[in-house]
Design a protein around this motif. Structure first.
Motif, PDB file in Angstrom:
ATOM      1  N   VAL A   1       0.855  -1.220  -0.068  1.00 31.33           N
ATOM      2  CA  VAL A   1      -0.019  -0.016   0.095  1.00 31.33           C
ATOM      3  C   VAL A   1       0.991   1.135   0.029  1.00 31.33           C
ATOM      4  CG1 VAL A   1      -1.742   1.268   1.477  1.00 31.33           C
ATOM      5  CG2 VAL A   1      -1.703  -1.266   1.454  1.00 31.33           C
ATOM      6  N   PHE A   2       0.631   2.206  -0.735  1.00 26.31           N
ATOM      7  CA  PHE A   2       1.379   3.119  -1.144  1.00 26.31           C
ATOM      8  C   PHE A   2       0.970   4.760  -0.438  1.00 26.31           C
ATOM      9  CE2 PHE A   2       2.301   0.318  -4.402  1.00 26.31           C
ATOM     10  CZ  PHE A   2       3.572   0.098  -4.633  1.00 26.31           C
ATOM     11  N   GLN A   3       1.900   5.626  -0.265  1.00 23.11           N
ATOM     12  CA  GLN A   3       1.626   6.854   0.218  1.00 23.11           C
ATOM     13  C   GLN A   3       0.448   7.407  -0.759  1.00 23.11           C
ATOM     14  OE1 GLN A   3       4.943   9.419   0.626  1.00 23.11           O
ATOM     15  NE2 GLN A   3       3.863  11.012   1.644  1.00 23.11           N
ATOM     16  N   HIS A   4       0.506   7.432  -1.880  1.00 24.05           N
ATOM     17  CA  HIS A   4      -0.348   8.109  -2.856  1.00 24.05           C
ATOM     18  C   HIS A   4      -1.505   7.240  -3.464  1.00 24.05           C
ATOM     19  CE1 HIS A   4       1.481  12.105  -2.208  1.00 24.05           C
ATOM     20  NE2 HIS A   4       2.805  11.437  -2.457  1.00 24.05           N
ATOM     21  N   PHE A   5      -1.869   6.138  -2.758  1.00 23.39           N
ATOM     22  CA  PHE A   5      -2.768   5.114  -3.104  1.00 23.39           C
ATOM     23  C   PHE A   5      -2.638   4.492  -4.418  1.00 23.39           C
ATOM     24  CE2 PHE A   5      -5.041   9.418  -2.098  1.00 23.39           C
ATOM     25  CZ  PHE A   5      -4.625   9.680  -0.807  1.00 23.39           C
ATOM     26  N   GLU A   6      -2.162   5.118  -5.473  1.00 24.25           N
ATOM     27  CA  GLU A   6      -1.917   4.575  -6.561  1.00 24.25           C
ATOM     28  C   GLU A   6      -2.888   3.412  -7.048  1.00 24.25           C
ATOM     29  OE1 GLU A   6       0.308   6.057  -8.239  1.00 24.25           O
ATOM     30  OE2 GLU A   6       1.730   6.680  -6.378  1.00 24.25           O
ATOM     31  N   LEU A   7      -4.322   4.003  -7.056  1.00 23.95           N
ATOM     32  CA  LEU A   7      -5.050   3.180  -7.686  1.00 23.95           C
ATOM     33  C   LEU A   7      -5.163   3.632  -9.365  1.00 23.95           C
ATOM     34  CD1 LEU A   7      -8.463   3.578  -5.437  1.00 23.95           C
ATOM     35  CD2 LEU A   7      -6.736   1.766  -5.598  1.00 23.95           C
ATOM     36  N   PHE A   8      -5.488   2.753 -10.394  1.00 23.38           N
ATOM     37  CA  PHE A   8      -5.494   2.941 -11.552  1.00 23.38           C
ATOM     38  C   PHE A   8      -6.723   3.916 -11.932  1.00 23.38           C
ATOM     39  CE2 PHE A   8      -3.434  -1.509 -11.117  1.00 23.38           C
ATOM     40  CZ  PHE A   8      -2.321  -1.024 -10.838  1.00 23.38           C
ATOM     41  N   PRO A   9      -6.500   4.982 -12.298  1.00 23.36           N
ATOM     42  CA  PRO A   9      -7.425   5.989 -12.598  1.00 23.36           C
ATOM     43  C   PRO A   9      -8.273   5.436 -13.745  1.00 23.36           C
ATOM     44  CG  PRO A   9      -5.528   6.913 -13.220  1.00 23.36           C
ATOM     45  CD  PRO A   9      -4.964   5.811 -12.587  1.00 23.36           C
ATOM     46  N   HIS A  10      -7.813   4.883 -14.724  1.00 25.46           N
ATOM     47  CA  HIS A  10      -8.618   4.647 -15.824  1.00 25.46           C
ATOM     48  C   HIS A  10      -9.672   3.485 -15.522  1.00 25.46           C
ATOM     49  CE1 HIS A  10      -5.296   2.042 -16.217  1.00 25.46           C
ATOM     50  NE2 HIS A  10      -5.997   1.521 -17.252  1.00 25.46           N
ATOM     51  N   LEU A  11      -9.352   2.880 -14.780  1.00 24.66           N
ATOM     52  CA  LEU A  11     -10.176   1.680 -14.172  1.00 24.66           C
ATOM     53  C   LEU A  11     -11.180   1.746 -13.308  1.00 24.66           C
ATOM     54  CD1 LEU A  11      -7.643  -1.297 -14.198  1.00 24.66           C
ATOM     55  CD2 LEU A  11      -9.021  -0.569 -16.208  1.00 24.66           C
ATOM     56  N   SER A  12     -12.455   1.179 -13.065  1.00 21.09           N
ATOM     57  CA  SER A  12     -13.555   1.203 -12.144  1.00 21.09           C
ATOM     58  C   SER A  12     -12.914   0.840 -10.723  1.00 21.09           C
ATOM     59  CB  SER A  12     -14.812   0.630 -12.494  1.00 21.09           C
ATOM     60  OG  SER A  12     -14.584  -0.646 -12.429  1.00 21.09           O
ATOM     61  N   ILE A  13     -13.399   0.642  -9.660  1.00 23.03           N
ATOM     62  CA  ILE A  13     -13.118   0.276  -8.338  1.00 23.03           C
ATOM     63  C   ILE A  13     -12.931  -0.927  -8.335  1.00 23.03           C
ATOM     64  CG2 ILE A  13     -13.560   0.330  -5.830  1.00 23.03           C
ATOM     65  CD1 ILE A  13     -12.599   2.834  -7.014  1.00 23.03           C
ATOM     66  N   MET A  14     -14.337  -1.637  -9.043  1.00 23.76           N
ATOM     67  CA  MET A  14     -14.152  -3.153  -9.035  1.00 23.76           C
ATOM     68  C   MET A  14     -12.896  -3.550 -10.158  1.00 23.76           C
ATOM     69  SD  MET A  14     -15.078  -5.835  -8.181  1.00 23.76           S
ATOM     70  CE  MET A  14     -16.755  -5.950  -7.236  1.00 23.76           C
ATOM     71  N   ALA A  15     -12.714  -2.995 -11.129  1.00 20.94           N
ATOM     72  CA  ALA A  15     -11.820  -3.523 -11.874  1.00 20.94           C
ATOM     73  C   ALA A  15     -10.603  -3.516 -11.330  1.00 20.94           C
ATOM     74  CB  ALA A  15     -11.807  -2.463 -13.358  1.00 20.94           C
ATOM     75  N   ASN A  16     -10.173  -2.104 -10.605  1.00 22.10           N
ATOM     76  CA  ASN A  16      -8.911  -2.125  -9.566  1.00 22.10           C
ATOM     77  C   ASN A  16      -8.802  -3.259  -8.892  1.00 22.10           C
ATOM     78  OD1 ASN A  16      -7.045   0.310  -9.457  1.00 22.10           O
ATOM     79  ND2 ASN A  16      -9.278   1.041 -10.135  1.00 22.10           N
TER      80      ASN A  16
END
Lengths: 242, 245
Positions: A82-97
């Motif tokens: 888990v990273f400081q700046h979250f680093e979720l993939f912005p182009h994917l939905s939460i489920m796809a992440n």
């Protein structure tokens, strides 16, 4: 579980880690603190090979991270981060992440992965946001999703790199609550954090770093009761004053 | 101005009689479109490939990509075309060289112009792809790798989808440029749109009509490209992205 043996790392001629040795046993929670630039983040990024190191050895579950033959993607898929700046993939939905690595790395079926994703979203209290995109979530929500994304891989241990330091104060607790629960369930965790309240509550040991060295590595009560090194005393007096 | 405007010249028959002068322009338009689209397709592929290579950890792969870019974006387009068309057949083994020279001249012109355009444009696309990838936060790559994705998967699933969305505007310019740059093919004799315009002037002595008609045709191409790219931009947008809903 995670064993560091005299790990040293240089950026060019500048040494960022000097002979760091420590270990995290199964089910243990270790918090790493220290002034900025002391090498905390670098130390945990070495554990899954995101940062290469030049000397010493790190093994995770018996597998050497730095050895040339190691299948790093496979090893990394077993270590949550888990990273400081979250680093979720912005182009994917939460489920796809939550499902992308389950499907692409672990080879799970999409429906299986989605079920697992929903379970974990439930657990971090965000099931309703499954179809949103990361940009529509608050920082605290994004970080909880990031934790769920890491957990979806069924990791054997979790690395947290300052998970709350990019958050607004009122969002810090919602993330820490998830982490506390995880620790209480017996997850092996290595957390770079300045949340001393969190450390006191769940950490088995605290590591204090300064200038690339592990200066102190002590059971939590001992660390907060009477830190041996002067540098750690100074640090604690500065951050615990308020 | 003593110029005698005569727009009907476009609809009058050519000397050979089988079509009108407008028919010539439309034939030229087909070559311009065919050449540009064929070159754009390849330019996108090699531009993406080398753009990725410019950002990988391996120093040697980065070096290969950098060399490609520096060669093809630093030599004038016209010089590159002459090298492909006039010099390359001489450098090849003589049997190959003469085989090329004996092939259909139109094919020679088309292939030389195609190679020239896609190599040149590919180098520019490469730099845009690199720029797009480098503009992403470094943590994205780490996050993808930490999940166990391999480096190719990281590019395919995480970095490129974001990078391409970011570079749609400069990529649109590049797409427009390739149609305009394709006019250099007229210098080696390919009868594309701008060459047809010159030919029209030679036969009709009505330069204004010829060049205005050609200008409008180029403008038409560009309007279509811009609309298409605007559509691409709109359909790849996602919530929370700049300009997204």
């Amino acid at each position: 579980m995670i064993v560091y043996d005299k790990v040293s790392k240089w950026y060019g001629s500048f040494q960022v880690l000097t002979e760091c040795s420590t270990q995290v046993r199964r089910g243990e929670v270790v918090v790493i603190c220290g002034p900025s630039g002391s090498g905390k983040s670098t130390l945990i990024k070495c554990a899954n090979g995101l940062e290469p190191f030049q000397a010493g050895e790190i093994t995770v579950d018996g597998i050497s991270v730095g050895a040339p033959g190691t299948n790093l993607p496979k090893l990394r898929s077993r270590i949550g981060m888990v990273f400081q700046h979250f680093e979720l993939f912005p182009h994917l939905s939460i489920m796809a992440n939550l499902t992308i690595a389950q499907v692409k790395v672990l080879g799970r079926r999409p429906d299986e992965a989605a079920e697992k994703g929903l379970q974990l979203l439930d657990r971090v209290g965000l099931r309703a946001l499954a179809d949103k995109h990361p940009g529509q979530l608050s920082g605290g929500q994004q970080q909880r999703v990031a934790i769920a994304r890491a957990l979806a891989m069924d990791p054997i241990c979790m690395l947290f790199d300052e998970p709350t330091s990019a958050l607004d104060p009122e969002m810090i607790n919602e993330v820490l609550d998830v982490m506390v629960e995880l620790a209480r369930e017996g997850m092996t965790m290595m957390c770079v954090s300045h949340e001393m309240g969190f450390a006191r509550k769940v950490a088995h040991r605290v590591i204090f770093m300064d200038q690339g060295r592990i200066v102190e590595d002590a059971p939590t009560e001992e660390f907060f009761g009477a830190p041996r090194s002067e540098r750690a005393q100074q640090f604690l007096s500065k951050i615990l004053r308020h | 101005m003593g110029y005698a405007w005569n727009w009907s010249v476009l609809l009058s028959a050519t000397p050979s009689g089988e079509t009108t002068f407008l028919g010539w322009l439309l034939a030229g338009l087909q070559w311009t479109l065919g050449l540009s689209l064929a070159a754009w397709l390849v330019a996108l592929i090699i531009g993406t490939l080398f753009g990725v290579l410019r950002t990988v950890p391996n120093r040697w792969l980065r070096g290969v990509a950098t060399t490609y870019v520096e060669i093809f974006r630093n030599v004038p387009l016209l010089v590159q075309l002459f090298i492909w068309y006039f010099v390359l057949p001489e450098l090849l083994p003589s049997t190959w060289g003469s085989a090329i020279k004996q092939s259909d001249p139109l094919m020679q012109q088309f292939i030389a112009a195609w190679l020239c355009l896609f190599c040149f444009t590919g180098a520019r696309v490469c730099e845009q792809v690199r720029g797009g990838i480098e503009s992403l936060p470094g943590g994205q790559r780490n996050a993808a790798l930490a999940l166990g994705l391999t480096l190719p998967q990281t590019y395919r699933q995480v970095l490129l989808p974001m990078a391409f969305r970011i570079i749609v505007p400069p990529l649109t310019s590049e797409f427009l440029n390739i149609f305009k740059n394709s006019a250099v093919a007229s210098t080696i004799g390919l009868i594309e749109l701008s060459r047809q315009a010159q030919q029209l002037v030679d036969y009709t002595a009505q330069p204004y009509e010829a060049f205005i008609a050609v200008t409008l045709l180029y403008a038409l191409i560009n309007v279509v490209v811009m609309l298409a790219m605007r559509w691409v931009e709109a359909t790849t947008r996602f919530p929370g992205f700049v300009g997204g809903r």
